[in-house]
Design a protein around this motif. Sequence first.
Motif, PDB file in Angstrom:
ATOM      1  N   ARG A 175       0.817  -1.216   0.000  1.00  0.00           N
ATOM      2  CA  ARG A 175       0.000   0.000   0.000  1.00  0.00           C
ATOM      3  C   ARG A 175       0.854   1.270   0.000  1.00  0.00           C
ATOM      4  O   ARG A 175       0.313   2.381  -0.029  1.00  0.00           O
ATOM      5  CB  ARG A 175      -0.946   0.020   1.202  1.00  0.00           C
ATOM      6  CG  ARG A 175      -1.855  -1.209   1.298  1.00  0.00           C
ATOM      7  CD  ARG A 175      -3.174  -0.840   1.937  1.00  0.00           C
ATOM      8  NE  ARG A 175      -4.030  -0.061   1.026  1.00  0.00           N
ATOM      9  CZ  ARG A 175      -5.200   0.471   1.355  1.00  0.00           C
ATOM     10  NH1 ARG A 175      -5.643   0.335   2.602  1.00  0.00           N
ATOM     11  NH2 ARG A 175      -5.912   1.154   0.489  1.00  0.00           N
ATOM     12  N   GLY A 176       2.167   1.089   0.025  1.00  0.00           N
ATOM     13  CA  GLY A 176       3.058   2.237  -0.042  1.00  0.00           C
ATOM     14  C   GLY A 176       2.945   3.171   1.136  1.00  0.00           C
ATOM     15  O   GLY A 176       2.959   4.399   0.992  1.00  0.00           O
ATOM     16  N   THR A 177       2.846   2.608   2.320  1.00  0.00           N
ATOM     17  CA  THR A 177       2.730   3.421   3.532  1.00  0.00           C
ATOM     18  C   THR A 177       3.790   3.008   4.537  1.00  0.00           C
ATOM     19  O   THR A 177       4.400   1.938   4.404  1.00  0.00           O
ATOM     20  CB  THR A 177       1.322   3.253   4.155  1.00  0.00           C
ATOM     21  OG1 THR A 177       1.177   4.161   5.234  1.00  0.00           O
ATOM     22  CG2 THR A 177       1.106   1.841   4.641  1.00  0.00           C
ATOM     23  N   ALA A 178       4.026   3.836   5.528  1.00  0.00           N
ATOM     24  CA  ALA A 178       5.048   3.537   6.534  1.00  0.00           C
ATOM     25  C   ALA A 178       4.564   2.431   7.466  1.00  0.00           C
ATOM     26  O   ALA A 178       3.390   2.409   7.869  1.00  0.00           O
ATOM     27  CB  ALA A 178       5.371   4.790   7.333  1.00  0.00           C
ATOM     28  N   ALA A 179       5.471   1.531   7.802  1.00  0.00           N
ATOM     29  CA  ALA A 179       5.142   0.456   8.732  1.00  0.00           C
ATOM     30  C   ALA A 179       5.087   1.002  10.166  1.00  0.00           C
ATOM     31  O   ALA A 179       5.782   1.956  10.496  1.00  0.00           O
ATOM     32  CB  ALA A 179       6.185  -0.649   8.642  1.00  0.00           C
ATOM     33  N   PRO A 180       4.273   0.418  11.008  1.00  0.00           N
ATOM     34  CA  PRO A 180       4.161   0.894  12.398  1.00  0.00           C
ATOM     35  C   PRO A 180       5.344   0.418  13.246  1.00  0.00           C
ATOM     36  O   PRO A 180       6.162  -0.379  12.795  1.00  0.00           O
ATOM     37  CB  PRO A 180       2.860   0.246  12.878  1.00  0.00           C
ATOM     38  CG  PRO A 180       2.793  -1.036  12.090  1.00  0.00           C
ATOM     39  CD  PRO A 180       3.365  -0.713  10.738  1.00  0.00           C
ATOM     40  N   ARG A 181       5.415   0.921  14.480  1.00  0.00           N
ATOM     41  CA  ARG A 181       6.417   0.445  15.428  1.00  0.00           C
ATOM     42  C   ARG A 181       6.191  -1.037  15.686  1.00  0.00           C
ATOM     43  O   ARG A 181       5.054  -1.532  15.650  1.00  0.00           O
ATOM     44  CB  ARG A 181       6.317   1.202  16.754  1.00  0.00           C
ATOM     45  CG  ARG A 181       6.611   2.682  16.656  1.00  0.00           C
ATOM     46  CD  ARG A 181       6.655   3.304  18.054  1.00  0.00           C
ATOM     47  NE  ARG A 181       5.488   2.979  18.844  1.00  0.00           N
ATOM     48  CZ  ARG A 181       4.320   3.612  18.758  1.00  0.00           C
ATOM     49  NH1 ARG A 181       4.163   4.601  17.881  1.00  0.00           N
ATOM     50  NH2 ARG A 181       3.309   3.260  19.527  1.00  0.00           N
ATOM     51  N   ARG A 182       7.278  -1.744  15.994  1.00  0.00           N
ATOM     52  CA  ARG A 182       7.172  -3.185  16.235  1.00  0.00           C
ATOM     53  C   ARG A 182       6.710  -3.440  17.682  1.00  0.00           C
ATOM     54  O   ARG A 182       7.425  -3.997  18.520  1.00  0.00           O
ATOM     55  CB  ARG A 182       8.517  -3.854  15.969  1.00  0.00           C
ATOM     56  CG  ARG A 182       8.447  -5.378  15.841  1.00  0.00           C
ATOM     57  CD  ARG A 182       9.824  -5.952  15.568  1.00  0.00           C
ATOM     58  NE  ARG A 182       9.817  -7.395  15.581  1.00  0.00           N
ATOM     59  CZ  ARG A 182       9.557  -8.182  14.542  1.00  0.00           C
ATOM     60  NH1 ARG A 182       9.296  -7.614  13.370  1.00  0.00           N
ATOM     61  NH2 ARG A 182       9.571  -9.493  14.645  1.00  0.00           N
ATOM     62  N   GLU A 183       5.511  -2.994  17.967  1.00  0.00           N
ATOM     63  CA  GLU A 183       4.880  -3.188  19.264  1.00  0.00           C
ATOM     64  C   GLU A 183       3.454  -3.659  19.020  1.00  0.00           C
ATOM     65  O   GLU A 183       2.792  -3.196  18.088  1.00  0.00           O
ATOM     66  CB  GLU A 183       4.869  -1.883  20.061  1.00  0.00           C
ATOM     67  CG  GLU A 183       6.276  -1.343  20.360  1.00  0.00           C
ATOM     68  CD  GLU A 183       6.227   0.030  21.001  1.00  0.00           C
ATOM     69  OE1 GLU A 183       5.099   0.568  21.175  1.00  0.00           O
ATOM     70  OE2 GLU A 183       7.297   0.569  21.321  1.00  0.00           O
ATOM     71  N   VAL A 184       2.977  -4.567  19.851  1.00  0.00           N
ATOM     72  CA  VAL A 184       1.678  -5.192  19.598  1.00  0.00           C
ATOM     73  C   VAL A 184       0.544  -4.172  19.455  1.00  0.00           C
ATOM     74  O   VAL A 184      -0.236  -4.252  18.504  1.00  0.00           O
ATOM     75  CB  VAL A 184       1.357  -6.226  20.697  1.00  0.00           C
ATOM     76  CG1 VAL A 184      -0.087  -6.719  20.593  1.00  0.00           C
ATOM     77  CG2 VAL A 184       2.313  -7.413  20.593  1.00  0.00           C
ATOM     78  N   PRO A 185       0.389  -3.176  20.338  1.00  0.00           N
ATOM     79  CA  PRO A 185      -0.719  -2.213  20.156  1.00  0.00           C
ATOM     80  C   PRO A 185      -0.621  -1.456  18.830  1.00  0.00           C
ATOM     81  O   PRO A 185      -1.638  -1.267  18.142  1.00  0.00           O
ATOM     82  CB  PRO A 185      -0.561  -1.269  21.351  1.00  0.00           C
ATOM     83  CG  PRO A 185       0.163  -2.076  22.379  1.00  0.00           C
ATOM     84  CD  PRO A 185       1.120  -2.924  21.607  1.00  0.00           C
ATOM     85  N   ALA A 186       0.602  -1.018  18.471  1.00  0.00           N
ATOM     86  CA  ALA A 186       0.766  -0.270  17.216  1.00  0.00           C
ATOM     87  C   ALA A 186       0.504  -1.154  16.006  1.00  0.00           C
ATOM     88  O   ALA A 186      -0.153  -0.734  15.033  1.00  0.00           O
ATOM     89  CB  ALA A 186       2.178   0.320  17.143  1.00  0.00           C
ATOM     90  N   LEU A 187       0.992  -2.386  16.048  1.00  0.00           N
ATOM     91  CA  LEU A 187       0.794  -3.320  14.931  1.00  0.00           C
ATOM     92  C   LEU A 187      -0.684  -3.665  14.766  1.00  0.00           C
ATOM     93  O   LEU A 187      -1.216  -3.708  13.649  1.00  0.00           O
ATOM     94  CB  LEU A 187       1.608  -4.592  15.165  1.00  0.00           C
ATOM     95  CG  LEU A 187       3.132  -4.437  15.150  1.00  0.00           C
ATOM     96  CD1 LEU A 187       3.804  -5.684  15.711  1.00  0.00           C
ATOM     97  CD2 LEU A 187       3.625  -4.174  13.724  1.00  0.00           C
ATOM     98  N   THR A 188      -1.351  -3.917  15.893  1.00  0.00           N
ATOM     99  CA  THR A 188      -2.778  -4.259  15.841  1.00  0.00           C
ATOM    100  C   THR A 188      -3.600  -3.104  15.288  1.00  0.00           C
ATOM    101  O   THR A 188      -4.470  -3.297  14.422  1.00  0.00           O
ATOM    102  CB  THR A 188      -3.282  -4.631  17.248  1.00  0.00           C
ATOM    103  OG1 THR A 188      -2.503  -5.714  17.763  1.00  0.00           O
ATOM    104  CG2 THR A 188      -4.739  -5.032  17.213  1.00  0.00           C
ATOM    105  N   GLY A 189      -3.328  -1.881  15.770  1.00  0.00           N
ATOM    106  CA  GLY A 189      -4.057  -0.714  15.284  1.00  0.00           C
ATOM    107  C   GLY A 189      -3.842  -0.492  13.803  1.00  0.00           C
ATOM    108  O   GLY A 189      -4.788  -0.139  13.070  1.00  0.00           O
ATOM    109  N   PHE A 190      -2.611  -0.708  13.341  1.00  0.00           N
ATOM    110  CA  PHE A 190      -2.297  -0.540  11.921  1.00  0.00           C
ATOM    111  C   PHE A 190      -3.091  -1.524  11.071  1.00  0.00           C
ATOM    112  O   PHE A 190      -3.691  -1.148  10.047  1.00  0.00           O
ATOM    113  CB  PHE A 190      -0.797  -0.740  11.719  1.00  0.00           C
ATOM    114  CG  PHE A 190      -0.338  -0.644  10.301  1.00  0.00           C
ATOM    115  CD1 PHE A 190      -0.098   0.584   9.699  1.00  0.00           C
ATOM    116  CD2 PHE A 190      -0.120  -1.796   9.542  1.00  0.00           C
ATOM    117  CE1 PHE A 190       0.330   0.680   8.387  1.00  0.00           C
ATOM    118  CE2 PHE A 190       0.310  -1.720   8.227  1.00  0.00           C
ATOM    119  CZ  PHE A 190       0.533  -0.483   7.649  1.00  0.00           C
TER     120      PHE A 190
END
Length: 211
Positions: free
Chosen positions: A29-44
Amino acid sequence: MPLNTAAVEVRTAITRVLASWSGLVAEQRGTAAPRREVPALTGFLLRHLDWLSGHEAVGDLTEEVAGLMRAAARVVDAPPERSLPVGACRTAGCGGTLVARSVRDSGTPPEVVCTATPAHRWELHEWLPKDADQEPGPQDADGDALHAAAAATSLWLSATDIARLWQAPRGTVYRLASEKGWRRRSRAGRTYYHAGDAQRSLAERGRRTGS
């Protein structure tokens, strides 16, 4: 506090799987990846859920997430495990630590397990020396490393340790120690009981009560 290795392993697996799928979404999708933390990954992933639902790999995503949920549920619902360090593993070439371990309400007696190599394990009665004051001799060292290590360790436990490992009230521990004449030693003002005596008395108590 003993480390819950099962919980650590599941959390690591959750982070790894969510990061993998987040990486796929970010790349495609050409977007920035989230922080490698479960809450950030889940929200993304939730923000991109509509797009993921139409992806050809959505079945794999669903299967992996369901597997993670089952693994997490097993850890959360598992009976609490109690452990007590008893020394270094005596298996040749192993640098692990041995712990006396029991699981509450499992109905199984405590066992001695190596934290580095779980295959190195013994039931507690196998680990305990027949005579707490014996010293390992040449025959022990050459022919029976287990009992040599047991004799060297001479497992003496406090009433609190015994209550924790066998899930018995401390009052019961003190009563049995007195009634059964458990061997005892004093160190720095504290009383320690021979684990073999505790093992026999509490195993007999369990058979009488059907526990």
